[in-house]
Design an enzyme around this catalytic site. Structure first.
Site, mmCIF file in Angstrom:
data_model
loop_
_atom_site.group_PDB
_atom_site.id
_atom_site.type_symbol
_atom_site.label_atom_id
_atom_site.label_comp_id
_atom_site.label_asym_id
_atom_site.label_seq_id
_atom_site.Cartn_x
_atom_site.Cartn_y
_atom_site.Cartn_z
ATOM 1 N N GLU A 241 -8.230 -5.226 -10.128
ATOM 2 C CA GLU A 241 -8.899 -4.553 -9.009
ATOM 3 C C GLU A 241 -9.357 -3.178 -9.477
ATOM 4 O O GLU A 241 -9.144 -2.828 -10.644
ATOM 5 C CB GLU A 241 -7.961 -4.425 -7.795
ATOM 6 C CG GLU A 241 -6.689 -3.625 -8.049
ATOM 7 C CD GLU A 241 -5.790 -3.529 -6.828
ATOM 8 O OE1 GLU A 241 -6.238 -3.769 -5.677
ATOM 9 O OE2 GLU A 241 -4.611 -3.160 -6.993
ATOM 10 N N LYS B 249 0.858 -1.190 0.000
ATOM 11 C CA LYS B 249 0.000 0.000 0.000
ATOM 12 C C LYS B 249 0.892 1.237 0.000
ATOM 13 O O LYS B 249 1.093 1.901 1.008
ATOM 14 C CB LYS B 249 -0.950 -0.018 1.198
ATOM 15 C CG LYS B 249 -2.169 0.882 1.008
ATOM 16 C CD LYS B 249 -3.234 0.624 2.049
ATOM 17 C CE LYS B 249 -4.402 1.563 1.905
ATOM 18 N NZ LYS B 249 -5.053 1.512 0.573
ATOM 19 N N LEU C 26 -3.962 -5.143 -4.187
ATOM 20 C CA LEU C 26 -3.850 -4.935 -2.739
ATOM 21 C C LEU C 26 -4.827 -5.903 -2.072
ATOM 22 O O LEU C 26 -5.981 -6.027 -2.507
ATOM 23 C CB LEU C 26 -4.224 -3.500 -2.372
ATOM 24 C CG LEU C 26 -4.119 -3.196 -0.867
ATOM 25 C CD1 LEU C 26 -2.656 -3.098 -0.446
ATOM 26 C CD2 LEU C 26 -4.862 -1.917 -0.518
HETATM 27 C C1 LIG Z 1 -5.532 -0.142 -5.024
HETATM 28 C C2 LIG Z 1 -6.466 -0.510 -3.905
HETATM 29 N N1 LIG Z 1 -7.006 -1.756 -3.886
HETATM 30 C C3 LIG Z 1 -7.857 -2.131 -2.902
HETATM 31 C C4 LIG Z 1 -8.230 -1.248 -1.899
HETATM 32 C C5 LIG Z 1 -9.199 -1.715 -0.830
HETATM 33 O O1 LIG Z 1 -8.504 -1.899 0.360
HETATM 34 P P1 LIG Z 1 -9.234 -1.767 1.771
HETATM 35 O O2 LIG Z 1 -10.444 -2.680 1.712
HETATM 36 O O3 LIG Z 1 -8.207 -2.215 2.759
HETATM 37 O O4 LIG Z 1 -9.621 -0.338 1.914
HETATM 38 C C6 LIG Z 1 -7.694 0.051 -1.887
HETATM 39 C C7 LIG Z 1 -8.107 0.991 -0.778
HETATM 40 N N2 LIG Z 1 -7.459 2.193 -0.714
HETATM 41 C C8 LIG Z 1 -7.767 3.117 0.347
HETATM 42 C C9 LIG Z 1 -9.147 3.022 0.918
HETATM 43 O O5 LIG Z 1 -9.675 4.351 0.947
HETATM 44 N N3 LIG Z 1 -8.830 5.173 0.247
HETATM 45 C C10 LIG Z 1 -7.722 4.511 -0.172
HETATM 46 O O6 LIG Z 1 -6.822 4.923 -0.859
HETATM 47 C C11 LIG Z 1 -6.795 0.429 -2.893
HETATM 48 O O7 LIG Z 1 -6.254 1.670 -2.911
#
Ligand SMILES: Cc1ncc(COP(=O)(O)O)c(CN[C@@H]2CONC2=O)c1O
Length: 281
Positions: free
Chosen positions: A176, A144, A200
């Protein structure tokens, strides 16, 4: 607003970030977003464990324990009196003169803040439109990272086409969303991309998989193509802020009946029902 920076809670006027912070210069850092519902942190430990994992993967050494991070997040929620919103925490490799290689003696810089933001009730009800976008990001999407330009450009392309989220497609396979994970439902089976370096491993993704197990919905963590996605009976994306957002069109093509499907509704209801059990008091 009260911020956290390197051991101190301070107001914005006392906050400063160096022009040589590697997070600012290179996006050399990692981050987490932790939801707050009714004043309580939601799946905070899981997020903070992932923060430590991401930091380790980019070789940034963290000096905080999970419990210390939890305390910081809870204090940010309390000091900012957040009812429904999120905590943002990021860690960079630190401040050093600009050079790609790791500085020999930089100290990681951690900042955090808390914002009030309501649940996206309207889109949870009506569903969203997705735009497929070629996934040209690096191959460590499991981290992340603050390196979000690929995600930002994809999200903007979706918005340019009147959509709310981009659907990353790499080598013909759906990966995703630009800031979410995706799920498709076909003939009663729930499909989602396996947790590997191409996506992620979202916390909400993990909650949905647990709920599906509890509801005896068969799951296949398998890759599928964009054309298979378009043939799904139902589709949705998940994230900390998006929760379980139904998808009614991809590239302007209706998914299923072109409205949120019954199994998606069932998962949404179960998601909402389990929130009190997972909050950190
Ligand atoms: C690329 C990516 N994939 C999947 C997810 C989903 O992950 P979570 O279920 O753990 O949130 C996120 C969430 N990104 C965060 C969530 O809110 N804003 C963001 O940038 C993300 O940025």
């Amino acid at each position: 607003m009260i911020y956290f920076k390197d051991g101190e809670f301070l107001t914005e006027d006392k906050l400063n970030v160096s022009v040589n912070d590697r997070g600012y210069v290179f996006g050399d850092g990692v981050y987490e977003v932790i939801k707050v519902y009714d004043g309580a942190l939601y799946t905070a430990r899981e997020h903070l464990e992932r923060l430590l994992e991401s930091a380790e993967k980019i070789r940034v050494s963290m000096s905080y324990t999970i419990d210390e991070l939890l305390e910081i997040a809870q204090k940010l929620q309390a000091d900012n009196q957040i009812s429904v919103g999120h905590i943002y925490i990021q860690v960079t490799r630190g401040v050093a003169p600009r050079a790609h290689q790791f500085p020999e003696d930089s100290v990681p810089v951690m900042i955090g803040y808390a914002v009030e933001n309501a649940r996206p009730l309207e889109i949870l009800q009506q569903g969203a439109a997705m735009k497929s976008v070629e996934d040209v990001r690096w191959l460590r999407c499991d981290i992340k990272s603050l390196n979000l330009l690929g995600n930002v450009m994809a999200k903007q392309e979706a918005f340019d086409h009147g959509c709310q989220e981009a659907l990353f497609v790499r080598d013909g396979l759906v990966r995703e969303g630009s800031s979410s994970n995706v799920f498709g439902m076909k003939d009663g089976i729930l499909y989602t991309h396996p947790a590997n370096n191409f996506i992620l491993n979202g916390i909400t993704r993990r909650v949905v998989l647990q709920i599906a197990e509890n509801l005896a919905i068969p799951v296949k963590e398998e890759e599928f193509t964009l054309s298979q996605a378009l043939q799904m009976d139902e589709f949705f994306y998940t994230s900390t802020n998006a929760e379980i957002t139904p998808v009614v069109t991809i590239d302007q093509q209706p998914i299923g009946q072109g409205v949120p499907g019954p199994l998606t509704r069932k998962l949404q209801t179960a998601f909402e029902a389990q929130i009190p059990k997972l909050v950190v008091a």
